[in-house]
Design a protein around this motif. Structure first.
Motif, mmCIF file in Angstrom:
data_model
loop_
_atom_site.group_PDB
_atom_site.id
_atom_site.type_symbol
_atom_site.label_atom_id
_atom_site.label_comp_id
_atom_site.label_asym_id
_atom_site.label_seq_id
_atom_site.Cartn_x
_atom_site.Cartn_y
_atom_site.Cartn_z
ATOM 1 N N ARG A 19 0.554 -1.295 -0.314
ATOM 2 C CA ARG A 19 0.456 0.167 -0.171
ATOM 3 C C ARG A 19 0.853 0.921 0.165
ATOM 4 O O ARG A 19 1.559 1.069 0.864
ATOM 5 C CB ARG A 19 -0.171 0.590 1.685
ATOM 6 N N SER A 21 1.594 5.100 -0.043
ATOM 7 C CA SER A 21 0.610 6.240 0.455
ATOM 8 C C SER A 21 1.167 7.550 0.335
ATOM 9 O O SER A 21 2.706 7.211 -0.247
ATOM 10 C CB SER A 21 0.922 6.544 2.266
ATOM 11 N N THR A 78 -3.936 12.639 2.812
ATOM 12 C CA THR A 78 -3.335 11.400 1.808
ATOM 13 C C THR A 78 -4.353 11.106 1.273
ATOM 14 O O THR A 78 -5.508 10.811 1.299
ATOM 15 C CB THR A 78 -2.949 10.902 2.878
ATOM 16 N N TYR A 80 -4.126 7.323 -1.226
ATOM 17 C CA TYR A 80 -3.329 6.308 -0.989
ATOM 18 C C TYR A 80 -3.537 4.969 -2.593
ATOM 19 O O TYR A 80 -4.370 5.097 -3.604
ATOM 20 C CB TYR A 80 -3.765 4.851 -0.041
ATOM 21 N N GLN A 82 -3.643 0.790 -2.873
ATOM 22 C CA GLN A 82 -3.353 -0.732 -2.777
ATOM 23 C C GLN A 82 -3.513 -1.029 -3.701
ATOM 24 O O GLN A 82 -3.746 -1.016 -4.810
ATOM 25 C CB GLN A 82 -4.904 -1.059 -1.697
#
Length: 119
Positions: A19, A21, A78, A80, A82
């Protein structure tokens, strides 16, 4: 001053997950679309995914559909990425970028985080 700092890259075996970030600062994060772009060694930039301001609209490169999921937490500034079922061809430096107001066209970039998929 706009800052984008990616993290979460690393070495993973094929089939594994990571993941990524991207922590943003210096602008009102919730008002801008965000983008993930990658660059493999010796290749050009490849648009991987993007997400609208509230996260309601997303886009994925065909080769990552069903494996990657983009999301954002506007309370944490933030975004992300994944990444599941990783393949060797996903190996690249991954960059997050901020879209120009009202568009997905990047105007600021992070420094990138290396993702290496190898056994």
């Amino acid at each position: 001053q706009v800052h984008l700092v990616e993290s979460g890259g690393g070495l993973v075996q094929p089939g594994g997950s990571l993941r990524l970030s991207c922590l943003a600062s210096g602008f009102t994060f919730s008002k801008y679309a965000m983008v993930w772009v990658r660059q493999a060694p010796g290749k050009g930039l490849e648009w991987v995914s993007d997400i609208s301001t509230e996260g309601l609209n997303t886009y994925y490169l065909d080769s990552v559909k069903g494996r990657f999921t983009i999301s954002r937490d506007n309370s944490k500034n933030t975004v992300y990425l994944q990444m599941n079922s990783l393949k060797a061809e996903d190996s690249a430096v991954y960059y997050c970028a901020k879209g120009v107001s009202g568009t997905y066209s990047p105007d600021y970039w992070g420094q990138g985080t290396q993702v290496t998929v190898s056994s």
